[in-house]
Design an enzyme around this catalytic site. Sequence first.
Site, mmCIF file in Angstrom:
data_model
loop_
_atom_site.group_PDB
_atom_site.id
_atom_site.type_symbol
_atom_site.label_atom_id
_atom_site.label_comp_id
_atom_site.label_asym_id
_atom_site.label_seq_id
_atom_site.Cartn_x
_atom_site.Cartn_y
_atom_site.Cartn_z
ATOM 1 N N LYS A 100 0.825 -1.215 0.000
ATOM 2 C CA LYS A 100 0.000 0.000 0.000
ATOM 3 C C LYS A 100 0.864 1.273 0.000
ATOM 4 O O LYS A 100 0.651 2.177 -0.801
ATOM 5 C CB LYS A 100 -0.921 -0.014 1.228
ATOM 6 N N ARG B 142 10.930 -0.174 9.130
ATOM 7 C CA ARG B 142 11.350 -0.635 10.458
ATOM 8 C C ARG B 142 12.866 -0.494 10.528
ATOM 9 O O ARG B 142 13.588 -0.810 9.569
ATOM 10 C CB ARG B 142 10.957 -2.104 10.691
ATOM 11 N N ASP C 117 13.038 7.541 9.554
ATOM 12 C CA ASP C 117 11.915 7.751 10.480
ATOM 13 C C ASP C 117 11.889 6.647 11.523
ATOM 14 O O ASP C 117 11.101 6.699 12.464
ATOM 15 C CB ASP C 117 10.592 7.765 9.699
ATOM 16 N N GLU D 218 15.217 2.142 18.439
ATOM 17 C CA GLU D 218 14.353 3.292 18.741
ATOM 18 C C GLU D 218 13.543 3.138 20.010
ATOM 19 O O GLU D 218 13.164 4.140 20.637
ATOM 20 C CB GLU D 218 13.413 3.576 17.562
ATOM 21 N N HIS E 58 9.742 8.159 14.317
ATOM 22 C CA HIS E 58 8.607 7.305 13.944
ATOM 23 C C HIS E 58 7.325 8.131 13.854
ATOM 24 O O HIS E 58 6.317 7.801 14.472
ATOM 25 C CB HIS E 58 8.450 6.158 14.947
ATOM 26 N N PHE F 97 3.439 8.241 10.392
ATOM 27 C CA PHE F 97 1.997 7.940 10.412
ATOM 28 C C PHE F 97 1.172 9.097 10.959
ATOM 29 O O PHE F 97 -0.048 9.084 10.874
ATOM 30 C CB PHE F 97 1.738 6.707 11.302
HETATM 31 P P1 NAD Z 1 1.846 -3.846 2.857
HETATM 32 O O1 NAD Z 1 1.632 -5.144 3.561
HETATM 33 O O2 NAD Z 1 0.721 -3.236 2.102
HETATM 34 O O3 NAD Z 1 3.081 -3.984 1.847
HETATM 35 C C1 NAD Z 1 4.280 -4.600 2.189
HETATM 36 C C2 NAD Z 1 4.933 -5.122 0.916
HETATM 37 O O4 NAD Z 1 6.204 -5.670 1.258
HETATM 38 C C3 NAD Z 1 4.133 -6.234 0.240
HETATM 39 O O5 NAD Z 1 3.996 -5.975 -1.140
HETATM 40 C C4 NAD Z 1 4.973 -7.491 0.473
HETATM 41 O O6 NAD Z 1 4.874 -8.429 -0.576
HETATM 42 C C5 NAD Z 1 6.360 -6.889 0.544
HETATM 43 N N1 NAD Z 1 7.325 -7.734 1.225
HETATM 44 C C6 NAD Z 1 7.129 -8.629 2.222
HETATM 45 N N2 NAD Z 1 8.305 -9.184 2.577
HETATM 46 C C7 NAD Z 1 9.241 -8.621 1.794
HETATM 47 C C8 NAD Z 1 10.649 -8.787 1.681
HETATM 48 N N3 NAD Z 1 11.314 -9.651 2.464
HETATM 49 N N4 NAD Z 1 11.306 -8.064 0.754
HETATM 50 C C9 NAD Z 1 10.644 -7.188 -0.045
HETATM 51 N N5 NAD Z 1 9.314 -6.990 0.019
HETATM 52 C C10 NAD Z 1 8.630 -7.703 0.926
HETATM 53 O O7 NAD Z 1 2.400 -2.861 3.979
HETATM 54 P P2 NAD Z 1 2.350 -1.267 3.961
HETATM 55 O O8 NAD Z 1 1.078 -0.796 4.575
HETATM 56 O O9 NAD Z 1 2.737 -0.768 2.628
HETATM 57 O O10 NAD Z 1 3.503 -0.938 5.047
HETATM 58 C C11 NAD Z 1 4.860 -1.201 4.770
HETATM 59 C C12 NAD Z 1 5.652 -1.065 6.054
HETATM 60 O O11 NAD Z 1 5.636 0.312 6.466
HETATM 61 C C13 NAD Z 1 5.073 -1.812 7.260
HETATM 62 O O12 NAD Z 1 5.509 -3.149 7.303
HETATM 63 C C14 NAD Z 1 5.606 -1.037 8.437
HETATM 64 O O13 NAD Z 1 6.827 -1.620 8.848
HETATM 65 C C15 NAD Z 1 5.884 0.349 7.868
HETATM 66 N N6 NAD Z 1 5.051 1.408 8.453
HETATM 67 C C16 NAD Z 1 5.680 2.467 9.023
HETATM 68 C C17 NAD Z 1 4.922 3.507 9.558
HETATM 69 C C18 NAD Z 1 5.586 4.717 10.169
HETATM 70 O O14 NAD Z 1 4.925 5.517 10.837
HETATM 71 N N7 NAD Z 1 6.878 4.918 9.959
HETATM 72 C C19 NAD Z 1 3.525 3.443 9.518
HETATM 73 C C20 NAD Z 1 2.927 2.340 8.897
HETATM 74 C C21 NAD Z 1 3.686 1.325 8.368
#
Ligand code: NAD
Length: 353
Positions: free
Chosen positions: A163, A240, A264, A269, A301, A304
């Site tokens: 996403k 992460r 971020d 952290e 962080h 979001f």
């Molecule tokens: P999502 O599940 O929609 O997308 C994650 C994508 O990563 C998927 O397409 C999946 O196939 C792929 N993936 C899984 N394992 C993988 C690997 N080993 N190598 C490469 N790609 C891989 O998740 P999203 O909503 O897009 O969120 C992504 C990440 O963002 C989350 O996992 C979270 O860690 C991080 N996040 C951070 C914040 C923030 O405030 N900084 C907020 C929300 C999410």
Amino acid sequence: MRMGKLKIAFFDAKEYDRQSFVISNGKNGSDNEEFDICYLEARLSPDTYKLAEGCDAVCVFVNDDINSFVIDKLCEMGVKLIALRCAGYNNVDIEHAFGKIHVVRVPAYSPYAVAEHAMALLLTSIRRIHKAYIRTKDFNFSLNGLTGFDLHGKTVGVIGTGKIGRIFIDICRGFGMQVIAYDKFPAKDSGIEYVTLDELWERSDVISLHCPLTDENRHMINSKSMEKMKKGVVIINTSRGALIDTEALVEGIKQRKIGAACLDVYEEESDVFFHDYSNHIVNDDVLARLISMPNVIVTSHQAFLTNEALGNIADTTLQNIHDFFDTGLCANEVCYKCANISKCNQKHEQKCF
Ligand code: NAD
């Protein structure tokens, strides 16, 4: 039919959490809050689990530590549900939780918030806005040292095209960047040019991480992968912290191999982020070194943190808890089998066990 209000121990509560959850909890009328929520400043950990005594569920965030010991203690106390108010669940021992306690999460709250923050960090960094802001505040209007580079025509390598990654790709395309991507499960017919990780390291001017943290990709950015990258590459991490070997990153910046880092998230952290240490000596030398570097931007962080995301987080978290206790079904349940799509045996919208 449940008797009385469900009690929720809400760990690591901040003012902005409380504001959005109070609104969401009172949506049926301000005198008619659905849940009895106990907002706790403490993080959930082996030292604090007792605060959940008498509660039906715990509500936790990214830096609560829900290890096997905590899970066993929660179960002994009769807690039935771990409700994550975030998407990632790497801080929960979900394999240990399987069969004992259910885990639900908020899979998406505002992918735009995170993708837009990633671009904000990138622009700030490469156009030296963080430097310029401080200079003009001090009536220093010199431009020396503020030279940046155009994003137009540069290649961005996006790791994880879910996403957030997809929205970041759209934003980058709006800037006229060429996009290449790596994903463990590439999206079919997406129009995205997927490449191997090695090719992504070699071709990218900017690399942005948008995949979850797993055992397999911990420290995917390390001294070996950095060797393959272009000199001057900009690395963005809003996913992460442990996706990057931070000590290796510091070394890469010192060697002038890495042009800039926009972070971020940080692998250590949980000891510092979300707290005010402005009057303290921070003990983390790696973080202190990073922050001292002019080409590193650290936010704590916060990607979001938009009104839209906070509202969605509160609504979905409380809906998850409502669904779990009232209907027995929760579409947002996760377990270690869900984490590996090939092992997942969850029938849609049913409990994992
Ligand atoms: P999502 O599940 O929609 O997308 C994650 C994508 O990563 C998927 O397409 C999946 O196939 C792929 N993936 C899984 N394992 C993988 C690997 N080993 N190598 C490469 N790609 C891989 O998740 P999203 O909503 O897009 O969120 C992504 C990440 O963002 C989350 O996992 C979270 O860690 C991080 N996040 C951070 C914040 C923030 O405030 N900084 C907020 C929300 C999410």
